[in-house]
Enzyme design. Structure first.
Site, mmCIF file in Angstrom:
data_model
loop_
_atom_site.group_PDB
_atom_site.id
_atom_site.type_symbol
_atom_site.label_atom_id
_atom_site.label_comp_id
_atom_site.label_asym_id
_atom_site.label_seq_id
_atom_site.Cartn_x
_atom_site.Cartn_y
_atom_site.Cartn_z
ATOM 1 N N SER A 51 37.070 41.659 39.732
ATOM 2 C CA SER A 51 37.183 42.972 40.493
ATOM 3 C C SER A 51 35.914 43.506 41.048
ATOM 4 O O SER A 51 35.085 43.870 39.946
ATOM 5 C CB SER A 51 37.996 43.780 39.690
ATOM 6 O OG SER A 51 38.036 45.045 40.048
ATOM 7 N N HIS A 76 38.774 40.040 43.870
ATOM 8 C CA HIS A 76 39.749 41.169 43.801
ATOM 9 C C HIS A 76 39.285 42.407 43.904
ATOM 10 O O HIS A 76 38.323 42.821 43.608
ATOM 11 C CB HIS A 76 40.139 41.048 42.438
ATOM 12 C CG HIS A 76 41.403 42.003 41.885
ATOM 13 N ND1 HIS A 76 42.744 41.608 42.311
ATOM 14 C CD2 HIS A 76 41.476 43.165 41.577
ATOM 15 C CE1 HIS A 76 43.500 42.460 41.738
ATOM 16 N NE2 HIS A 76 42.925 43.591 41.339
ATOM 17 N N ASP A 108 40.174 46.470 44.492
ATOM 18 C CA ASP A 108 41.013 47.487 44.022
ATOM 19 C C ASP A 108 41.042 48.698 44.893
ATOM 20 O O ASP A 108 39.892 49.251 45.040
ATOM 21 C CB ASP A 108 40.505 47.901 42.596
ATOM 22 C CG ASP A 108 41.047 46.836 41.426
ATOM 23 O OD1 ASP A 108 42.279 46.492 41.455
ATOM 24 O OD2 ASP A 108 40.150 46.344 40.874
ATOM 25 N N MET A 147 42.470 52.485 45.424
ATOM 26 C CA MET A 147 42.979 53.606 44.765
ATOM 27 C C MET A 147 42.901 54.789 45.476
ATOM 28 O O MET A 147 41.950 55.108 46.303
ATOM 29 C CB MET A 147 42.217 53.736 43.391
ATOM 30 C CG MET A 147 42.034 52.642 42.472
ATOM 31 S SD MET A 147 41.087 52.999 41.164
ATOM 32 C CE MET A 147 41.403 51.361 40.270
ATOM 33 N N HIS A 181 44.633 44.616 45.972
ATOM 34 C CA HIS A 181 45.532 45.264 45.089
ATOM 35 C C HIS A 181 45.584 46.719 45.423
ATOM 36 O O HIS A 181 44.477 47.415 45.288
ATOM 37 C CB HIS A 181 44.820 45.010 43.530
ATOM 38 C CG HIS A 181 45.760 45.774 42.487
ATOM 39 N ND1 HIS A 181 45.217 45.854 41.324
ATOM 40 C CD2 HIS A 181 47.026 46.346 42.514
ATOM 41 C CE1 HIS A 181 46.159 46.647 40.443
ATOM 42 N NE2 HIS A 181 47.158 46.818 41.276
ATOM 43 N N MET A 199 46.556 50.305 44.864
ATOM 44 C CA MET A 199 47.380 51.231 44.105
ATOM 45 C C MET A 199 47.256 52.467 44.666
ATOM 46 O O MET A 199 46.677 53.599 44.545
ATOM 47 C CB MET A 199 46.260 51.451 42.703
ATOM 48 C CG MET A 199 46.284 50.203 41.867
ATOM 49 S SD MET A 199 44.979 50.039 40.702
ATOM 50 C CE MET A 199 43.965 49.224 41.911
ATOM 51 N N MET A 246 50.092 44.180 35.237
ATOM 52 C CA MET A 246 48.924 45.110 34.750
ATOM 53 C C MET A 246 49.054 45.154 33.233
ATOM 54 O O MET A 246 49.860 45.633 32.459
ATOM 55 C CB MET A 246 49.258 46.597 35.109
ATOM 56 C CG MET A 246 49.244 46.614 36.604
ATOM 57 S SD MET A 246 47.528 45.973 37.364
ATOM 58 C CE MET A 246 46.509 47.118 36.517
ATOM 59 N N GLY A 293 44.032 52.339 37.423
ATOM 60 C CA GLY A 293 43.252 53.631 38.008
ATOM 61 C C GLY A 293 41.700 53.344 37.460
ATOM 62 O O GLY A 293 40.732 54.013 38.081
ATOM 63 N N PHE A 294 41.417 52.491 36.472
ATOM 64 C CA PHE A 294 40.004 52.705 35.931
ATOM 65 C C PHE A 294 39.848 51.159 35.371
ATOM 66 O O PHE A 294 40.760 50.462 34.824
ATOM 67 C CB PHE A 294 39.995 53.414 34.731
ATOM 68 C CG PHE A 294 40.033 54.908 35.126
ATOM 69 C CD1 PHE A 294 39.222 55.793 35.932
ATOM 70 C CD2 PHE A 294 41.270 55.626 35.106
ATOM 71 C CE1 PHE A 294 39.373 57.147 36.170
ATOM 72 C CE2 PHE A 294 41.872 56.762 35.244
ATOM 73 C CZ PHE A 294 40.762 57.395 35.925
ATOM 74 N N GLY A 337 37.487 48.722 32.673
ATOM 75 C CA GLY A 337 36.958 48.899 31.446
ATOM 76 C C GLY A 337 37.774 49.576 30.250
ATOM 77 O O GLY A 337 37.534 49.822 29.269
ATOM 78 N N ASP A 370 46.061 41.735 35.166
ATOM 79 C CA ASP A 370 44.860 42.608 35.719
ATOM 80 C C ASP A 370 44.648 43.533 34.399
ATOM 81 O O ASP A 370 45.646 44.541 34.393
ATOM 82 C CB ASP A 370 45.234 43.084 37.083
ATOM 83 C CG ASP A 370 44.068 43.938 37.573
ATOM 84 O OD1 ASP A 370 43.133 44.035 37.058
ATOM 85 O OD2 ASP A 370 44.457 44.595 38.742
ATOM 86 N N GLY A 385 41.406 44.415 31.178
ATOM 87 C CA GLY A 385 41.055 44.066 29.708
ATOM 88 C C GLY A 385 40.829 42.682 29.718
ATOM 89 O O GLY A 385 40.892 42.143 28.461
ATOM 90 N N GLY A 436 36.915 42.685 35.700
ATOM 91 C CA GLY A 436 35.855 43.445 36.278
ATOM 92 C C GLY A 436 34.899 43.496 35.157
ATOM 93 O O GLY A 436 33.812 42.796 35.449
ATOM 94 N N SER A 437 34.629 44.452 34.238
ATOM 95 C CA SER A 437 33.548 44.598 33.230
ATOM 96 C C SER A 437 33.156 43.194 32.812
ATOM 97 O O SER A 437 31.925 43.039 32.586
ATOM 98 C CB SER A 437 33.917 45.684 32.309
ATOM 99 O OG SER A 437 35.396 45.632 32.203
HETATM 100 C C1 DX5 Z 1 42.522 48.617 37.221
HETATM 101 C C2 DX5 Z 1 42.270 47.628 38.151
HETATM 102 C C3 DX5 Z 1 41.837 46.449 37.519
HETATM 103 C C4 DX5 Z 1 40.362 46.523 36.722
HETATM 104 C C5 DX5 Z 1 40.223 45.583 35.911
HETATM 105 O O1 DX5 Z 1 43.244 49.754 37.678
HETATM 106 O O2 DX5 Z 1 43.333 47.159 38.826
HETATM 107 O O3 DX5 Z 1 41.445 45.230 38.646
HETATM 108 O O4 DX5 Z 1 39.209 46.718 37.905
HETATM 109 O O5 DX5 Z 1 38.867 45.987 35.320
HETATM 110 P P1 DX5 Z 1 38.509 45.513 33.925
HETATM 111 O O6 DX5 Z 1 38.421 44.087 33.955
HETATM 112 O O7 DX5 Z 1 37.355 46.165 33.529
HETATM 113 O O8 DX5 Z 1 39.660 45.831 32.991
HETATM 114 ZN ZN ZN Z 2 43.282 45.201 40.221
#
Ligand code: DX5
Ligand code: ZN
Length: 230
Positions: free
Chosen positions: A12, A37, A39, A41, A70, A72, A141, A146-147, A149, A177, A179, A199-200
């Site tokens: 992501s 991916h 995101d 928002m 994706h 949101m 999910m 929304g965030f 990490g 998606d 963690g 992502g992280s």
């Molecule tokens: C959350 C996003 C995810 C997020 C994943 O709203 O849809 O794609 O960036 O990030 P990590 O892998 O850090 O949880």
């Molecule tokens: Zn996502």
């Protein structure tokens, strides 16, 4: 895009350097990413704002493979053509984003993209039952959207397993998606997932100038996931 159930790692770019999206997409693909991916928002459906279709169009030439968008956002329908025109291969909308998700999924396919259906942690697998012939991907999910990490929500494992049974032999991906890292990947793959967004856990320790850690991170997630398949 052909369908298969092999493990796919989808970094992501929410965790990438926002001033270098093009180079970041090229770097993660060179380091072994299967999909990218993206995101989106809106500060309304989720309490954060990222970027929109113009950014997707700008990064498209920097992605050789699948651009997995994706959304949101709410509403979704007025923006589907803009994301399809931006070159999205997959457009995923949230079931919770409005009262007419079936119409939205049809509009996504009508715009020439693959249709994804995302489910928030509070939405049961059964809510997707009437939609499984109208989707190419279900995104579970495992954090509240929304965030990046955030901590993986373990209670979603049973939902993934249930969706895998419900999907049966349909050509529908199960994407997870939130963690995902080498410690959480095995459980979701064992439950039936094939696409892992991270992502992280992908971008940590690296940069466009020093992309080696992206590759190490992707390989670590993939190895943990593939071990759970055997
Ligand atoms: C959350 C996003 C995810 C997020 C994943 O709203 O849809 O794609 O960036 O990030 P990590 O892998 O850090 O949880
Ligand atoms: Zn996502």
């Amino acid at each position: 895009m052909t369908f298969d159930r092999s493990i796919k790692i989808a970094p992501s770019i929410l965790a990438a350097d926002f001033a270098a999206f093009g180079a970041e997409c090229e770097a993660v693909e060179a380091q072994g990413a299967d999909w990218v991916h993206v995101d989106v928002m809106d500060g309304h459906f989720v309490p954060n704002i990222s970027f929109g279709p113009a950014t997707c169009a700008a990064i498209r030439p920097h992605i050789k493979g699948v651009m997995d968008v994706h959304l949101m956002i709410a509403p979704v329908d007025p923006y589907i053509d803009a994301f399809a025109d931006a070159g999205a291969d997959i457009i995923t909308a949230h079931l919770e984003a409005g009262p007419h998700i079936h119409r939205t999924l049809q509009a996504i396919r009508g715009a020439g993209a693959r249709a994804g259906l995302a489910l928030n942690p509070g939405t049961p697998a059964e809510a997707a039952a009437a939609l499984l012939d109208d989707v190419d991907l279900v995104c579970v999910m495992t954090v509240n959207p929304g965030f990046g990490g955030q901590r993986f929500i373990q209670s979603q494992i049973g939902k993934i397993r249930r969706l895998r049974e419900m999907i049966d032999d349909r050509p529908v991906h199960i994407e997870i998606d939130g963690g995902i890292d080498p410690t959480t990947a095995p459980d979701v793959v064992d439950a039936g997932a094939d696409v892992l967004v991270a992502g992280s856990a992908v971008f940590k320790g690296g940069s466009v100038r020093e992309p080696g850690p992206y590759g190490e991170n992707i390989r670590a997630i993939r190895a943990a996931a593939e071990a759970a398949r055997r």
